[in-house]
Design a protein around this motif. Structure first.
Motif, PDB file in Angstrom:
ATOM      1  N   ILE A 108       0.851  -1.177   0.000  1.00  0.00           N
ATOM      2  CA  ILE A 108       0.000   0.000   0.000  1.00  0.00           C
ATOM      3  C   ILE A 108       0.896   1.239   0.000  1.00  0.00           C
ATOM      4  O   ILE A 108       2.103   1.150   0.240  1.00  0.00           O
ATOM      5  CB  ILE A 108      -0.948   0.017   1.213  1.00  0.00           C
ATOM      6  N   LYS A 109       0.305   2.397  -0.267  1.00  0.00           N
ATOM      7  CA  LYS A 109       1.063   3.647  -0.208  1.00  0.00           C
ATOM      8  C   LYS A 109       1.625   3.824   1.205  1.00  0.00           C
ATOM      9  O   LYS A 109       0.932   3.611   2.196  1.00  0.00           O
ATOM     10  CB  LYS A 109       0.147   4.822  -0.547  1.00  0.00           C
ATOM     11  N   GLY A 110       2.896   4.194   1.290  1.00  0.00           N
ATOM     12  CA  GLY A 110       3.538   4.403   2.583  1.00  0.00           C
ATOM     13  C   GLY A 110       4.616   3.395   2.887  1.00  0.00           C
ATOM     14  O   GLY A 110       5.472   3.637   3.743  1.00  0.00           O
ATOM     15  N   VAL A 111       4.609   2.271   2.183  1.00  0.00           N
ATOM     16  CA  VAL A 111       5.673   1.283   2.349  1.00  0.00           C
ATOM     17  C   VAL A 111       6.888   1.778   1.580  1.00  0.00           C
ATOM     18  O   VAL A 111       6.814   2.073   0.391  1.00  0.00           O
ATOM     19  CB  VAL A 111       5.239  -0.106   1.832  1.00  0.00           C
ATOM     20  N   ASN A 179       4.132   6.688  -3.544  1.00  0.00           N
ATOM     21  CA  ASN A 179       4.661   7.588  -2.524  1.00  0.00           C
ATOM     22  C   ASN A 179       5.012   8.968  -3.071  1.00  0.00           C
ATOM     23  O   ASN A 179       5.370   9.867  -2.303  1.00  0.00           O
ATOM     24  CB  ASN A 179       5.879   6.946  -1.851  1.00  0.00           C
ATOM     25  N   PHE A 180       4.878   9.142  -4.386  1.00  0.00           N
ATOM     26  CA  PHE A 180       5.098  10.454  -5.002  1.00  0.00           C
ATOM     27  C   PHE A 180       3.777  11.094  -5.417  1.00  0.00           C
ATOM     28  O   PHE A 180       3.769  12.167  -6.019  1.00  0.00           O
ATOM     29  CB  PHE A 180       6.010  10.317  -6.232  1.00  0.00           C
ATOM     30  N   ASN A 181       2.673  10.415  -5.096  1.00  0.00           N
ATOM     31  CA  ASN A 181       1.352  10.874  -5.520  1.00  0.00           C
ATOM     32  C   ASN A 181       0.444  11.003  -4.298  1.00  0.00           C
ATOM     33  O   ASN A 181       0.068  10.008  -3.688  1.00  0.00           O
ATOM     34  CB  ASN A 181       0.750   9.876  -6.520  1.00  0.00           C
ATOM     35  N   PRO A 182       0.061  12.224  -3.925  1.00  0.00           N
ATOM     36  CA  PRO A 182      -0.789  12.400  -2.733  1.00  0.00           C
ATOM     37  C   PRO A 182      -2.163  11.762  -2.879  1.00  0.00           C
ATOM     38  O   PRO A 182      -2.847  11.517  -1.887  1.00  0.00           O
ATOM     39  CB  PRO A 182      -0.891  13.925  -2.592  1.00  0.00           C
ATOM     40  N   HIS A 183      -2.572  11.498  -4.118  1.00  0.00           N
ATOM     41  CA  HIS A 183      -3.882  10.899  -4.357  1.00  0.00           C
ATOM     42  C   HIS A 183      -3.741   9.496  -4.944  1.00  0.00           C
ATOM     43  O   HIS A 183      -4.585   9.052  -5.722  1.00  0.00           O
ATOM     44  CB  HIS A 183      -4.702  11.779  -5.297  1.00  0.00           C
ATOM     45  N   ALA A 184      -2.711   8.801  -4.564  1.00  0.00           N
ATOM     46  CA  ALA A 184      -2.445   7.468  -5.099  1.00  0.00           C
ATOM     47  C   ALA A 184      -3.619   6.528  -4.841  1.00  0.00           C
ATOM     48  O   ALA A 184      -4.172   6.504  -3.736  1.00  0.00           O
ATOM     49  CB  ALA A 184      -1.184   6.894  -4.468  1.00  0.00           C
ATOM     50  N   PRO A 185      -4.024   5.749  -5.844  1.00  0.00           N
ATOM     51  CA  PRO A 185      -5.151   4.821  -5.656  1.00  0.00           C
ATOM     52  C   PRO A 185      -4.845   3.680  -4.703  1.00  0.00           C
ATOM     53  O   PRO A 185      -5.759   2.972  -4.282  1.00  0.00           O
ATOM     54  CB  PRO A 185      -5.433   4.317  -7.074  1.00  0.00           C
ATOM     55  N   SER A 186      -3.578   3.507  -4.333  1.00  0.00           N
ATOM     56  CA  SER A 186      -3.207   2.463  -3.365  1.00  0.00           C
ATOM     57  C   SER A 186      -3.151   3.000  -1.935  1.00  0.00           C
ATOM     58  O   SER A 186      -2.665   2.319  -1.031  1.00  0.00           O
ATOM     59  CB  SER A 186      -1.850   1.853  -3.734  1.00  0.00           C
ATOM     60  N   LYS A 187      -3.671   4.208  -1.734  1.00  0.00           N
ATOM     61  CA  LYS A 187      -3.654   4.810  -0.397  1.00  0.00           C
ATOM     62  C   LYS A 187      -4.757   4.223   0.475  1.00  0.00           C
ATOM     63  O   LYS A 187      -5.921   4.198   0.100  1.00  0.00           O
ATOM     64  CB  LYS A 187      -3.830   6.328  -0.502  1.00  0.00           C
ATOM     65  N   VAL A 188      -4.378   3.742   1.649  1.00  0.00           N
ATOM     66  CA  VAL A 188      -5.311   3.181   2.617  1.00  0.00           C
ATOM     67  C   VAL A 188      -5.254   4.024   3.884  1.00  0.00           C
ATOM     68  O   VAL A 188      -4.170   4.448   4.303  1.00  0.00           O
ATOM     69  CB  VAL A 188      -4.939   1.719   2.962  1.00  0.00           C
TER      70      VAL A 188
END
Length: 264
Positions: A108-111, A179-188
């Motif tokens: 997920i986003k953040g790893v 991690n370079f996209n504040p609106h990443a679709p993998s953001k949980v």
């Protein structure tokens, strides 16, 4: 009886769940293993013509399963493998499901700090920006490294012929650049206290999603009061859903999920 939804990952078709589906059905459960949008076709056709899913993205896939789950008469247990494991987490974050099991889940986003082996597998698509708009097929050698590294080459080729299909490169770009996209679709929302319980499963010999990546995912949930557990299998590869001994993994995952739903 439970309703169980199985979500396959990138470079595989839903048939990759055939053992788990048959095993859970034999226990009396209702089991659904729907394909990603556009991948609900015979394997030969998917390999020959990828035009139906070349541009498929993560949000479209999650929305597809969202609609399916909302149409069910009860919240299901949701299990996903690889990118399917990432999708499970996104669905739970939307308030769906009675419990979720993420097997070797894509990050997920953040790893941060992805291991070399993971980057090597992802580079099949990420090495060429044009792959963002087309599907890529792993070679038998790449599949052996990324999925079936605990099998012989001959054994791996049998798995490849039965389950491997081209995967839409867009989902890899979305996850790889999250991690370079504040609106990443993998953001949980990892602080979500109201989602269903989540079990993360990791394989110690997994090249595509190493155990360290799954441990990093687990750490991101540390501020949530919702149940989040991690179980590692030291000898298992990314093909843990079919690798010898998969029955124990499936039984343990199901027992955990049923226990969580019975205490909810």
């Amino acid at each position: 009886m439970q309703t169980i939804v199985l979500i396959h990952g990138l470079w595989l078709n839903p048939l990759s769940w055939e053992g788990w589906k048959e095993r859970f059905e034999a226990k009396g459960h209702r089991v659904l293993a729907p394909a990603w949008p556009g991948l609900d076709k015979p394997i030969d056709e998917l390999r020959r013509d990828t035009s139906g899913y070349d541009h498929l993205g993560l949000t479209e896939i999650v929305d597809h399963y969202d609609r399916l789950i909302r149409d069910l008469d009860q919240p299901p247990i949701i299990m996903g493998h690889s990118f399917g494991g990432l999708i499970v987490q996104l669905l739970l974050d939307r308030g769906l499901g009675a419990a979720g099991v993420a097997v070797d889940p894509a990050p997920i986003k953040g790893v941060l700090g992805l291991p070399y082996s993971q980057l090597k597998v992802a580079s099949v698509a990420l090495k060429n920006p044009a792959n963002r708009h087309r599907a890529q097929m792993l070679t038998p050698k790449q599949f052996h490294y990324g999925f079936t590294n605990t099998l012989s080459e001959q054994e791996s080729n049998k798995v490849y012929e039965r389950y491997a299909v081209p995967g839409p490169g867009r989902v890899l770009f979305q996850a790889g650049l999250a991690n370079f996209n504040p609106h990443a679709p993998s953001k949980v929302n990892t602080r979500n206290n109201n989602r269903a319980p989540l079990l993360l499963l990791a394989g110690g010999k997994d090249h595509t999603v190493p155990a360290s990546t799954v441990r990093a995912t687990k750490k991101l949930y540390r501020h949530s009061t919702a149940v989040t557990e991690l179980k590692e299998y030291p000898e298992r590869s990314h093909y843990t859903v079919g690798q010898e001994g998969w029955e124990d993994v499936a039984d343990n995952a199901l027992a955990w999920a049923i226990a969580q739903t019975s205490t909810a």
